[in-house]
Motif scaffolding. Sequence first.
Motif, short mmCIF file in Angstrom:
data_model
loop_
_atom_site.label_atom_id
_atom_site.label_comp_id
_atom_site.label_asym_id
_atom_site.label_seq_id
_atom_site.Cartn_x
_atom_site.Cartn_y
_atom_site.Cartn_z
N LEU A 100 10.75 16.71 1.25
CA LEU A 100 10.97 16.84 2.18
C LEU A 100 11.57 16.19 2.99
O LEU A 100 12.90 15.63 3.99
CB LEU A 100 10.29 17.19 3.29
N THR A 101 11.33 14.69 2.46
CA THR A 101 12.54 13.16 2.35
C THR A 101 11.52 12.25 1.42
O THR A 101 11.92 13.89 0.48
CB THR A 101 11.18 12.49 3.70
N THR A 102 12.20 11.01 1.39
CA THR A 102 12.09 10.82 -0.01
C THR A 102 10.28 10.88 -0.38
O THR A 102 9.43 11.17 1.18
CB THR A 102 12.22 8.79 0.54
N PRO A 103 10.66 11.26 -1.56
CA PRO A 103 8.89 10.98 -1.99
C PRO A 103 7.97 9.62 -1.70
O PRO A 103 7.11 9.26 -2.75
CB PRO A 103 8.71 11.67 -3.05
N VAL A 104 8.09 8.97 -0.63
CA VAL A 104 7.03 7.36 -0.38
C VAL A 104 6.17 8.07 0.73
O VAL A 104 6.00 8.92 1.46
CB VAL A 104 8.56 6.74 0.41
N ILE A 105 4.63 7.69 -0.45
CA ILE A 105 3.27 7.93 0.11
C ILE A 105 2.50 6.92 1.04
O ILE A 105 2.96 5.62 0.42
CB ILE A 105 2.74 8.41 -0.72
N SER A 106 3.02 6.73 2.92
CA SER A 106 1.67 5.38 3.15
C SER A 106 0.99 5.65 3.24
O SER A 106 0.21 7.30 2.66
CB SER A 106 2.90 5.52 4.64
N PRO A 107 0.17 4.75 3.17
CA PRO A 107 -1.19 4.35 3.40
C PRO A 107 -1.78 5.80 4.32
O PRO A 107 -2.68 6.13 3.72
CB PRO A 107 -1.60 3.17 3.63
N ASP A 131 0.90 -1.09 0.22
CA ASP A 131 -0.10 -0.31 -0.16
C ASP A 131 1.07 1.24 0.22
O ASP A 131 0.64 2.72 0.30
CB ASP A 131 -0.97 0.38 1.15
N THR A 132 2.14 1.24 -0.81
CA THR A 132 2.73 2.50 -0.26
C THR A 132 3.40 2.61 -2.41
O THR A 132 3.10 2.17 -3.04
CB THR A 132 4.24 2.07 0.33
N TRP A 133 3.71 3.98 -1.91
CA TRP A 133 3.62 4.52 -3.63
C TRP A 133 4.52 5.41 -3.16
O TRP A 133 4.84 6.31 -2.31
CB TRP A 133 2.07 4.95 -3.64
N ARG A 134 4.98 6.10 -4.75
CA ARG A 134 6.41 6.77 -4.99
C ARG A 134 5.52 8.38 -5.84
O ARG A 134 4.93 7.50 -6.04
CB ARG A 134 7.62 6.13 -5.30
N LEU A 135 5.58 9.21 -5.13
CA LEU A 135 5.22 9.95 -5.84
C LEU A 135 6.35 10.82 -7.20
O LEU A 135 6.66 10.98 -6.36
CB LEU A 135 4.90 11.60 -4.49
N HIS A 136 5.56 10.96 -8.20
CA HIS A 136 6.78 10.96 -9.45
C HIS A 136 6.37 12.63 -10.05
O HIS A 136 4.42 12.53 -9.99
CB HIS A 136 7.01 10.45 -10.39
N ILE A 137 7.40 14.04 -10.12
CA ILE A 137 6.54 15.05 -10.32
C ILE A 137 7.21 15.47 -11.70
O ILE A 137 8.45 14.83 -12.08
CB ILE A 137 7.05 15.99 -9.68
N ASP A 138 6.86 15.58 -13.24
CA ASP A 138 7.30 15.11 -14.26
C ASP A 138 7.32 17.13 -14.27
O ASP A 138 6.29 17.84 -14.16
CB ASP A 138 5.84 15.22 -15.35
N GLY A 172 -2.29 9.16 1.77
CA GLY A 172 -2.79 8.09 -0.02
C GLY A 172 -3.68 9.21 -0.19
O GLY A 172 -3.61 9.39 -1.14
N VAL A 173 -4.62 9.40 1.25
CA VAL A 173 -6.38 10.21 0.10
C VAL A 173 -5.54 11.76 0.08
O VAL A 173 -5.99 11.83 -1.53
CB VAL A 173 -7.23 9.81 1.09
N ALA A 174 -4.67 12.63 0.51
CA ALA A 174 -4.66 13.15 0.75
C ALA A 174 -2.98 13.35 -1.38
O ALA A 174 -3.46 14.03 -2.43
CB ALA A 174 -3.31 14.05 1.22
N ALA A 175 -2.36 12.24 -1.29
CA ALA A 175 -1.79 12.39 -2.36
C ALA A 175 -2.58 11.81 -3.94
O ALA A 175 -2.47 12.72 -4.83
CB ALA A 175 -0.71 10.87 -2.16
N ARG A 176 -3.60 11.30 -3.20
CA ARG A 176 -4.46 10.99 -4.57
C ARG A 176 -4.95 12.17 -5.24
O ARG A 176 -5.29 12.85 -5.95
CB ARG A 176 -4.79 9.60 -4.79
N ASP A 177 -5.81 12.55 -3.62
CA ASP A 177 -5.96 14.04 -4.47
C ASP A 177 -5.37 15.11 -4.98
O ASP A 177 -5.57 16.17 -6.27
CB ASP A 177 -6.66 14.66 -3.32
N ALA A 178 -4.11 15.51 -4.75
CA ALA A 178 -2.96 16.01 -5.45
C ALA A 178 -2.91 15.87 -6.78
O ALA A 178 -2.65 16.44 -7.84
CB ALA A 178 -1.46 15.71 -4.51
N VAL A 179 -2.77 14.42 -7.14
CA VAL A 179 -2.88 14.06 -8.90
C VAL A 179 -3.71 13.77 -9.76
O VAL A 179 -3.52 14.61 -10.41
CB VAL A 179 -2.78 11.97 -9.09
#
Length: 78
Positions: A45-52, A9-16, A55-62
């Motif tokens: 600020l850290t390794t761009p690893v998105i923990s659960p 359930d862990t994701w990495r946030l990639h910025i293009d 997750g909701v905020a990261a999906r909203d940002a995407v």
Amino acid sequence: MTHTVPGDDTWRLHIDWTRCDGRGLCIELLPEILDRDDWGYPVSLTTPVISPRYGVAARDAVALCPRLALTLIPLRDS
């Protein structure tokens, strides 16, 4: 701030960077993960690893990024 080991359930946030124009919505949604650089662009600020936990905020940002510059990439245990 939450730090986790990558798992199912862990994701990495990639910025293009070819698409990002520094509007900052992702920074507002993920203040524990991202901050602004001197020009207003997001920096991790850290390794761009998105923990659960984020997750909701990261999906909203995407989904809400006006330049479609964000992607969540699933991380799998090696």
